[in-house]
Design a protein around this motif. Structure first.
Motif, PDB file in Angstrom:
ATOM      1  N   THR A  24       0.948  -1.287   0.153  1.00 14.95           N
ATOM      2  CA  THR A  24       0.020  -0.134  -0.159  1.00 14.95           C
ATOM      3  C   THR A  24       0.947   1.452  -0.038  1.00 14.95           C
ATOM      4  O   THR A  24       0.571   2.236  -0.805  1.00 14.95           O
ATOM      5  CB  THR A  24      -0.931   0.040   1.250  1.00 14.95           C
ATOM      6  OG1 THR A  24      -1.831  -1.206   1.248  1.00 14.95           O
ATOM      7  CG2 THR A  24      -1.966   1.269   1.261  1.00 14.95           C
ATOM      8  N   ARG A  25       1.718   1.239   0.950  1.00 17.23           N
ATOM      9  CA  ARG A  25       2.745   2.539   1.066  1.00 17.23           C
ATOM     10  C   ARG A  25       3.433   2.713  -0.320  1.00 17.23           C
ATOM     11  O   ARG A  25       3.286   3.874  -0.663  1.00 17.23           O
ATOM     12  CB  ARG A  25       3.642   2.449   2.264  1.00 17.23           C
ATOM     13  CG  ARG A  25       3.091   2.186   3.351  1.00 17.23           C
ATOM     14  CD  ARG A  25       2.549   3.668   4.283  1.00 17.23           C
ATOM     15  NE  ARG A  25       3.731   4.653   4.390  1.00 17.23           N
ATOM     16  CZ  ARG A  25       4.292   4.661   5.524  1.00 17.23           C
ATOM     17  NH1 ARG A  25       4.039   3.684   6.477  1.00 17.23           N
ATOM     18  NH2 ARG A  25       5.223   5.591   5.625  1.00 17.23           N
ATOM     19  N   GLU A  65       1.376   4.100  -2.961  1.00 19.79           N
ATOM     20  CA  GLU A  65       1.015   5.609  -2.920  1.00 19.79           C
ATOM     21  C   GLU A  65       2.417   6.439  -3.212  1.00 19.79           C
ATOM     22  O   GLU A  65       2.084   7.318  -3.762  1.00 19.79           O
ATOM     23  CB  GLU A  65       0.753   5.784  -1.427  1.00 19.79           C
ATOM     24  CG  GLU A  65      -0.414   5.023  -0.911  1.00 19.79           C
ATOM     25  CD  GLU A  65      -0.806   5.339   0.896  1.00 19.79           C
ATOM     26  OE1 GLU A  65       0.189   5.696   1.346  1.00 19.79           O
ATOM     27  OE2 GLU A  65      -1.581   4.897   1.301  1.00 19.79           O
ATOM     28  N   ALA A  85       2.404   9.378  -6.280  1.00 15.61           N
ATOM     29  CA  ALA A  85       2.835  10.349  -5.955  1.00 15.61           C
ATOM     30  C   ALA A  85       3.983  10.854  -6.914  1.00 15.61           C
ATOM     31  O   ALA A  85       4.103  12.148  -7.250  1.00 15.61           O
ATOM     32  CB  ALA A  85       3.378  10.523  -4.336  1.00 15.61           C
TER      33      ALA A  85
END
Length: 150
Positions: A103-104, A107, A111
């Motif tokens: 998940t991180r 992200e 970004a």
């Protein structure tokens, strides 16, 4: 309390308890801290980030040694490395699970705006900074590669 003082207190407790594994691991960490402090660039003490890097390096060394000892069928040495690794990990922040890591990194990829494996360098730079201490660099690299190939 700074890491060095925590380690020194732990060494005293380990000596009192006659816990050889804990004593060996804590002395190794203290040695690494002292080497870093006397390297010249850290005259006013170590930052929390530098302390974290020392702990991550110590944990990585133990993991690498553990892999070698398991491969060479040396359970006696592997057991010592495993014990030291567990003690070092007590001082590290909780590691991210596989799902949290995915998940991180997803992200971070969004970004940064990465779309292909050619953007791996951009993603790894950001991910290494944001996830320092939370995940192993090798695990981050593998997961970034997997997600960019999709």
């Amino acid at each position: 309390m700074a890491l060095k003082e925590t380690i020194e207190a732990g060494i005293k407790d380990a000596m009192r308890a006659k816990d050889a594994d804990r004593l060996r691991a804590l002395r190794a960490i203290k040695s690494m801290i002292l080497l870093e402090e006397t390297s010249g660039s850290n005259a006013d003490g170590l930052s929390a980030d530098a302390e974290m890097k020392i702990l991550m390096k110590a944990a990585k060394q133990r993991k690498d040694s553990l892999d070698v000892y398991v491969t060479q069928n040396r359970p006696d040495l592997a057991e010592k490395e495993q014990a030291e690794l567990l003690i070092i990990e007590e001082f590290l922040p909780k590691q991210l699970s596989e799902e949290e890591l995915t998940t991180r990194i997803a992200e971070i990829i969004a970004a940064v705006g990465a779309t292909s494996p050619a953007d791996m360098g951009k993603v790894m730079g950001a991910a290494s900074k944001q996830l320092a201490g939370l995940a192993d660099g090798k695990a981050i690299s593998v997961k970034v590669g997997e997600l960019l190939k999709k």
